[in-house]
Scaffold this active site. Structure first.
Site, PDB file in Angstrom:
ATOM      1  N   CYS A  36       0.638  -1.228   0.136  1.00  0.00           N
ATOM      2  CA  CYS A  36       0.012  -0.122  -0.109  1.00  0.00           C
ATOM      3  C   CYS A  36       0.643   1.169  -0.060  1.00  0.00           C
ATOM      4  O   CYS A  36       2.071   1.096   0.375  1.00  0.00           O
ATOM      5  CB  CYS A  36      -0.932   0.131   1.381  1.00  0.00           C
ATOM      6  N   CYS A  40      -3.075   4.911   2.381  1.00  0.00           N
ATOM      7  CA  CYS A  40      -4.235   3.921   2.209  1.00  0.00           C
ATOM      8  C   CYS A  40      -5.237   3.893   3.382  1.00  0.00           C
ATOM      9  O   CYS A  40      -4.717   3.784   4.692  1.00  0.00           O
ATOM     10  CB  CYS A  40      -3.759   2.538   1.675  1.00  0.00           C
ATOM     11  N   CYS A  67      -2.428  -3.303  -3.772  1.00  0.00           N
ATOM     12  CA  CYS A  67      -3.547  -2.913  -3.051  1.00  0.00           C
ATOM     13  C   CYS A  67      -4.654  -2.479  -3.943  1.00  0.00           C
ATOM     14  O   CYS A  67      -4.404  -1.573  -4.857  1.00  0.00           O
ATOM     15  CB  CYS A  67      -3.356  -2.093  -2.033  1.00  0.00           C
ATOM     16  N   CYS A  70      -5.772   1.593  -2.793  1.00  0.00           N
ATOM     17  CA  CYS A  70      -4.773   2.730  -3.162  1.00  0.00           C
ATOM     18  C   CYS A  70      -4.047   2.745  -4.242  1.00  0.00           C
ATOM     19  O   CYS A  70      -3.307   3.726  -4.536  1.00  0.00           O
ATOM     20  CB  CYS A  70      -3.957   2.834  -1.913  1.00  0.00           C
TER      21      CYS A  70
HETATM   22 ZN   LIG Z   1      -3.882   0.275   0.131  1.00  0.00          ZN
END
Ligand SMILES: [Zn+2]
Length: 188
Positions: A36, A40, A67, A70
């Site tokens: 991330c 995030c 992810c 994000c």
């Molecule tokens: Zn994330």
């Protein structure tokens, strides 16, 4: 190696979803292998499970996946790829009491977005897929072991036996006992 340390400042940035640190460092969560941006909004991981990276490429090279929420590589995560990831989590955890909230946390999405995207790509909901996996496992166990129906239902992740029997009948058009009778001999 100090550039990969989880310093107090970095930990604070992760806790506060601090945008100032986006494109400065990235963090991976070792239990899910997802990485991330500091900003995030996904659930805060345990400190011990965090691994720091200085570029998205470095995270990918270490076996982490971007992810969905994000999009730490700067590109949106493809829905098909995300579904593959969801399927991996379902296959690894279907025997556990897996709620859709837990699943969503594993794959870094909201429950409603998870349901919507999964259904759009596969035609069924993640909950339906979870039940499919459990029933398929139960059928395999009925045919290949002599464990009781109650034991098999619990082991396959459907410990509520009346519910298990009803859904099993819907899928296989036979009760678990009938199914065993028809399939056990063929396998021996
Ligand atoms: Zn994330």
């Amino acid at each position: 190696m100090t550039e990969h340390r989880l310093t107090a400042r970095r930990w604070q940035a992760i806790q506060q979803n601090d945008r100032q640190f986006d494109d400065v460092f990235w963090y991976g969560v070792t239990t899910t292998h997802i990485f991330c941006r500091p900003s995030c909004a996904s659930r805060l991981p345990k400190k011990d499970h965090i691994q720091i990276f200085t570029s998205p490429q470095e995270a990918i090279a270490a076996g982490f996946r971007p992810c969905k929420r994000c999009a730490p590589t700067g590109h949106p995560v493809n829905n098909q790829l995300w579904v593959t990831e969801i399927d991996q989590v379902l296959s690894a955890h279907f025997k556990e009491p897996l709620s859709m909230t837990t699943l969503a946390a594993y794959v870094h999405g909201s429950t409603s977005y998870l349901r919507h995207t999964y259904k759009q790509v596969t035609g069924i909901t993640p909950q339906q897929k979870l039940t499919e996996l459990r029933l398929t496992e139960a059928a395999r166990l009925l045919a290949s072991t002599s464990q009781s129906v109650n034991w098999i239902a619990a082991d396959a992740g459907l410990p509520n036996v009346p519910y298990f029997t009803t859904t099993f009948k819907t899928k296989f058009h036979a009760t678990p006992r009938q199914y065993r009778k028809e399939h056990q001999h063929a396998d021996r």
